[in-house]
Motif scaffolding. Structure first.
Motif, PDB file in Angstrom:
ATOM      1  N   GLY A  95       0.800  -1.223   0.000  1.00 55.09           N
ATOM      2  CA  GLY A  95       0.000   0.000   0.000  1.00 55.09           C
ATOM      3  C   GLY A  95       0.830   1.268   0.000  1.00 55.09           C
ATOM      4  N   ILE A  96       2.068   1.171  -0.485  1.00 51.95           N
ATOM      5  CA  ILE A  96       2.985   2.319  -0.464  1.00 51.95           C
ATOM      6  C   ILE A  96       3.350   2.687  -1.897  1.00 51.95           C
ATOM      7  CG2 ILE A  96       5.257   3.137   0.282  1.00 51.95           C
ATOM      8  CD1 ILE A  96       5.028   0.981   2.540  1.00 51.95           C
ATOM      9  N   ARG A  97       3.322   3.990  -2.179  1.00 50.50           N
ATOM     10  CA  ARG A  97       3.696   4.483  -3.503  1.00 50.50           C
ATOM     11  C   ARG A  97       4.743   5.578  -3.344  1.00 50.50           C
ATOM     12  NH1 ARG A  97       1.841   8.655  -6.884  1.00 50.50           N
ATOM     13  NH2 ARG A  97       2.269   8.227  -9.055  1.00 50.50           N
ATOM     14  N   LEU A  98       5.898   5.381  -3.982  1.00 53.52           N
ATOM     15  CA  LEU A  98       6.948   6.409  -4.009  1.00 53.52           C
ATOM     16  C   LEU A  98       7.041   6.935  -5.441  1.00 53.52           C
ATOM     17  CD1 LEU A  98       9.766   4.731  -1.878  1.00 53.52           C
ATOM     18  CD2 LEU A  98       8.173   6.509  -1.174  1.00 53.52           C
TER      19      LEU A  98
ATOM     20  N   ALA B 158       6.279   7.767   4.997  1.00 54.18           N
ATOM     21  CA  ALA B 158       7.440   7.385   5.806  1.00 54.18           C
ATOM     22  C   ALA B 158       7.029   6.433   6.921  1.00 54.18           C
ATOM     23  CB  ALA B 158       8.120   8.624   6.389  1.00 54.18           C
ATOM     24  N   ARG B 159       5.900   6.709   7.544  1.00 57.25           N
ATOM     25  CA  ARG B 159       5.406   5.823   8.608  1.00 57.25           C
ATOM     26  C   ARG B 159       4.974   4.472   8.056  1.00 57.25           C
ATOM     27  NH1 ARG B 159       2.783  10.638  12.008  1.00 57.25           N
ATOM     28  NH2 ARG B 159       4.585  10.971  13.341  1.00 57.25           N
ATOM     29  N   LEU B 160       4.366   4.464   6.879  1.00 56.65           N
ATOM     30  CA  LEU B 160       4.005   3.198   6.243  1.00 56.65           C
ATOM     31  C   LEU B 160       5.248   2.374   5.926  1.00 56.65           C
ATOM     32  CD1 LEU B 160       1.197   4.379   3.788  1.00 56.65           C
ATOM     33  CD2 LEU B 160       0.908   2.900   5.784  1.00 56.65           C
ATOM     34  N   LEU B 161       6.298   3.046   5.455  1.00 55.08           N
ATOM     35  CA  LEU B 161       7.563   2.351   5.173  1.00 55.08           C
ATOM     36  C   LEU B 161       8.151   1.755   6.452  1.00 55.08           C
ATOM     37  CD1 LEU B 161       9.262   4.776   2.652  1.00 55.08           C
ATOM     38  CD2 LEU B 161       8.675   2.381   2.233  1.00 55.08           C
ATOM     39  N   ALA B 162       8.148   2.534   7.521  1.00 53.93           N
ATOM     40  CA  ALA B 162       8.680   2.042   8.791  1.00 53.93           C
ATOM     41  C   ALA B 162       7.898   0.826   9.272  1.00 53.93           C
ATOM     42  CB  ALA B 162       8.647   3.151   9.844  1.00 53.93           C
ATOM     43  N   ALA B 163       6.586   0.878   9.139  1.00 55.64           N
ATOM     44  CA  ALA B 163       5.753  -0.251   9.561  1.00 55.64           C
ATOM     45  C   ALA B 163       5.993  -1.468   8.679  1.00 55.64           C
ATOM     46  CB  ALA B 163       4.282   0.153   9.528  1.00 55.64           C
ATOM     47  N   ALA B 164       6.239  -1.254   7.403  1.00 51.73           N
ATOM     48  CA  ALA B 164       6.492  -2.368   6.490  1.00 51.73           C
ATOM     49  C   ALA B 164       7.853  -3.013   6.756  1.00 51.73           C
ATOM     50  CB  ALA B 164       6.413  -1.896   5.043  1.00 51.73           C
ATOM     51  N   VAL B 165       8.825  -2.201   7.128  1.00 52.66           N
ATOM     52  CA  VAL B 165      10.171  -2.709   7.394  1.00 52.66           C
ATOM     53  C   VAL B 165      10.226  -3.449   8.722  1.00 52.66           C
ATOM     54  CG1 VAL B 165      12.557  -2.024   7.840  1.00 52.66           C
ATOM     55  CG2 VAL B 165      11.304  -0.970   5.969  1.00 52.66           C
ATOM     56  N   LEU B 166       9.513  -2.931   9.710  1.00 48.78           N
ATOM     57  CA  LEU B 166       9.496  -3.538  11.044  1.00 48.78           C
ATOM     58  C   LEU B 166       8.065  -3.884  11.446  1.00 48.78           C
ATOM     59  CD1 LEU B 166      12.002  -1.104  12.772  1.00 48.78           C
ATOM     60  CD2 LEU B 166      12.463  -3.419  11.953  1.00 48.78           C
ATOM     61  N   PRO B 167       7.455  -4.852  10.756  1.00 48.85           N
ATOM     62  CA  PRO B 167       6.069  -5.182  11.075  1.00 48.85           C
ATOM     63  C   PRO B 167       5.933  -5.706  12.499  1.00 48.85           C
ATOM     64  CG  PRO B 167       7.003  -6.839   9.627  1.00 48.85           C
ATOM     65  CD  PRO B 167       8.018  -5.736   9.759  1.00 48.85           C
TER      66      PRO B 167
END
Length: 73
Positions: free
Chosen positions: A26-29, A58-67
């Protein structure tokens, strides 16, 4: 001038894989792509340019990296 089209193709494949993985999360860069300056090197040493993103992204990325971990901020 030496060129290494294989390295550029491999880098572009990596960008495509990352874009697809991020989309599944669900992340788009919008700025995701190859850094053109690094393509001009001899031989090319492509780097992936992630670009800018919103705080929400940025928060979505952090959550995806450290679920499963709570937000540290």
């Amino acid at each position: 001038m030496k060129t290494t089209p294989g390295a550029i193709e491999v880098a572009q494949e990596a960008v495509t894989e990352l874009r697809e993985a991020l989309a599944r999360a669900g992340i788009r860069l919008p700025s995701l792509g190859l850094d053109v300056v690094t393509l001009a090197a001899d031989p090319p040493r492509p780097l992936v340019e992630l670009g800018c993103c919103t705080v929400e992204t940025a928060r979505l990325l952090a959550a995806a990296v450290l679920p499963g971990e709570e937000n540290r901020s």
